[in-house]
Enzyme design. Structure first.
Site, PDB file in Angstrom:
ATOM      1  N   PRO A 166      47.415  40.453  46.733  1.00 46.46           N
ATOM      2  CG  PRO A 166      49.088  41.549  45.513  1.00 46.46           C
ATOM      3  CD  PRO A 166      48.485  40.184  45.737  1.00 46.46           C
ATOM      4  CG  MET A 167      42.455  41.032  46.240  1.00 42.67           C
ATOM      5  SD  MET A 167      42.526  41.156  44.432  1.00 42.67           S
ATOM      6  CE  MET A 167      41.165  42.262  44.089  1.00 42.67           C
ATOM      7  N   GLY A 168      44.571  44.955  47.994  1.00 38.61           N
ATOM      8  CA  GLY A 168      44.625  46.375  48.314  1.00 38.61           C
ATOM      9  C   GLY A 168      45.219  47.175  47.181  1.00 38.61           C
ATOM     10  CG  ASP A 169      49.185  47.486  46.190  1.00 39.50           C
ATOM     11  OD1 ASP A 169      49.117  48.720  46.286  1.00 39.50           O
ATOM     12  OD2 ASP A 169      49.961  46.801  46.872  1.00 39.50           O
ATOM     13  CG  LEU A 170      46.721  43.035  42.568  1.00 38.65           C
ATOM     14  CD1 LEU A 170      46.659  41.522  42.395  1.00 38.65           C
ATOM     15  CD2 LEU A 170      47.676  43.646  41.549  1.00 38.65           C
TER      16      LEU A 170
END
Length: 395
Positions: A166-170
Site C-alpha cells: 500500500p505505497m499510497g499510505d506507506l
C-alpha cells in the site's frame, strides 16, 4: 547504546495505516509515542480483519507496537485542557486528520504552538490542506490511481493493477518520519519548532523519479510492462520448472556471462542484442528465447548457478517463505514479541540498524491501557481526579 530517539515524546492522534506506521517507526527508534484515542472507540483499525493475536487485530498489532494508549475526549473542554498540558511536555504532535477536524478539536498548529512554542506539529493528509482536492476523501487505492502509479503497473493489455504494497499510505508515512526527524534536528540547533505538511499524493508522486524525467525529456507515456523495466533488458520475473526467478542484467558484463550460462553464447554477439539499447528495441524477440532456457531448471538451481557467477537474481518468494528467509532472520527482520496473556508471536523487525543500539519490542497497547500512568507520571494527577475524569467520560 540508547535508541536514536530516546527522550523524544510524540502525541500521536493518527489512525488507520499511514500515521500509525510512521509513529511506529519512531517508537522503534526509542521515541515515547502516546497514542491519543477516543474513549470507548479508539483507532478504527483495532477492529480491522478477522485475524487476531492476543485478542488484538493482527492489522492493528502490525503498526502499533512500542506505543502507549491514552483515551481522551478531545471534543470536551476538559479533555482539551488535559491535551494541552501534555503538549507542554511533548516534542511532537502528529495527526492524519482533515484540517477542519483538527481545528474543531483545537489541535491545529496554531492551537498547540500557543501552549508550547517549540512544538513540532506534523499533519498527514491525502492531498494537503489546500488546493482543488483538499477536501476530497482518499484511500491507498485512490492515491495510487491519481498519482499515475497504477497506469504503468501490471501486464501489457490487461486492466490496471494496484501495487501489492500500500505505497499510497506507506510513502507518506516514510516522508513524515523523515520530516519529523529533520525538524527535531533543526530545533536542536535553533530552538524553533515548526509545522510539517505531508500529502500522501505528493509523497507517491515523488517516487516516480526517472519515469517522470524520461517523460519530460520526450519519452512516450509510460505503459504497463509487467515485471520488466522501461530501459533495461532482460529484467523481470521468469518462469522456471517449479516457480519463478527474477533476473536483472544491468551491464554488458552481466549480459555476456548470462548468455554463456544459458548455453547460448551467440546471443551476446548478435547485433540485435549487443547493447542494452539494442536489447530494449528487440525485447519482443529476446525475452521468449530466455524464457525457453529458464524453464528447464528449478528456481533453486538457477539461483545457485547464477549467484556463483554474480548475476543479479532472486527467487520470487511467497510470503510464507519470506518469514523463513535466512538473510532476514540474520538481520533480525523477523522477531519474537511477547504477548501479554502469555506466549510469543512473530513480527517484522525494525529495518533501521545502528551499531550497539538497544532494541526492544512491546506488544501493541489495549485501548486506554496507559491512561492512568500518563496522567499520573507526566501530569501529576491524583487517583481521585482520574476517577472523576473517567466518570465524566473525559478519559
Amino acid at each position: 547504546m540508547k535508541p536514536l530517539l530516546d527522550g523524544v515524546r510524540i502525541l500521536d492522534m493518527s489512525q488507520m495505516l499511514a500515521g500509525p506506521y510512521c509513529s511506529m517507526l519512531m517508537a522503534d527508534l526509542g521515541a515515547e509515542v502516546i497514542k491519543i484515542e477516543s474513549p470507548g472507540e479508539g483507532d478504527r483499525i483495532r477492529q480491522m480483519g478477522i485475524y487476531r493475536i492476543g485478542g488484538q487485530s493482527a492489522y492493528f498489532l502490525s503498526i502499533n507496537r512500542n506505543k502507549k494508549s491514552v483515551t481522551l475526549n478531545l471534543k470536551s473542554e476538559k479533555g482539551r485542557e488535559i491535551f494541552y498540558e501534555l503538549v507542554k511536555k511533548s516534542d511532537v504532535v502528529f495527526d492524519n486528520l482533515r484540517p477542519a477536524t483538527l481545528q474543531k478539536l483545537g489541535a491545529s498548529y496554531e492551537h498547540v504552538k500557543g501552549h508550547n512554542p517549540k512544538i513540532i506539529s506534523c499533519s498527514i493528509t491525502a492531498f494537503g490542506p489546500d488546493g482543488p482536492y483538499a477536501d476530497h476523501p482518499a484511500f491507498d487505492l485512490t492515491l495510487q490511481a491519481i498519482s499515475g502509479a497504477m497506469s504503468y503497473t501490471g501486464e501489457p493489455g490487461r486492466p490496471p493493477v494496484r501495487m501489492g504494497l500500500p505505497m499510497g499510505d506507506l510513502a507518506g508515512a516514510l516522508m513524515a518520519a523523515f520530516s519529523i526527524s529533520s525538524a527535531l534536528y533543526k530545533r536542536e540547533k535553533t530552538g524553533e519548532g515548526c509545522k510539517l505538511d505531508i500529502s500522501l499524493l505528493d509523497s507517491v508522486v515523488s517516487l516516480h523519479t526517472y519515469v517522470v524525467q524520461y517523460l519530460v525529456a520526450g519519452s512516450p507515456i509510460p505503459e504497463q510492462i509487467g515485471s520488466g523495466h522501461i530501459s533495461v533488458v532482460p529484467y523481470g520475473a521468469f518462469k522456471t520448472a517449479d516457480g519463478w526467478i527474477t533476473i536483472a542484467i544491468f551491464t554488458e558484463r552481466f549480459w555476456e556471462n548470462f548468455c554463456n550460462i544459458l548455453g547460448v553464447p551467440e546471443l551476446a554477439k548478435d547485433p540485435r542484442f549487443t547493447t542494452n539499447n539494442d536489447r530494449s528495441k528487440n525485447r519482443g524477440v529476446l525475452i521468449p528465447m530466455i524464457e525457453e532456457k529458464l524453464i528447464a531448471k528449478t528456481t533453486d538451481e538457477w539461483v545457485e548457478i547464477l549467484s556463483k557467477e554474480r548475476i543479479p537474481c532472486g527467487a520470487l518468494n511467497t510470503m510464507d517463505k519470506v518469514l523463513q528467509d535466512e538473510q532476514l532472520r540474520h538481520r533480525d527482520m523477523i522477531v519474537a514479541v511477547e504477548i501479554p496473556e502469555g506466549g510469543k508471536t512473530e513480527m517484522l523487525g525494525n529495518p533501521v540498524k545502528a551499531k550497539d543500539m538497544d532494541q526492544m519490542y512491546r506488544f501493541s497497547p489495549e485501548l486506554g491501557e496507559h491512561t492512568e500512568q500518563i496522567l499520573t507520571e507526566i501530569l501529576g494527577l491524583e487517583e481521585l481526579e482520574i476517577n472523576e475524569l473517567r466518570d465524566n467520560g473525559i478519559i
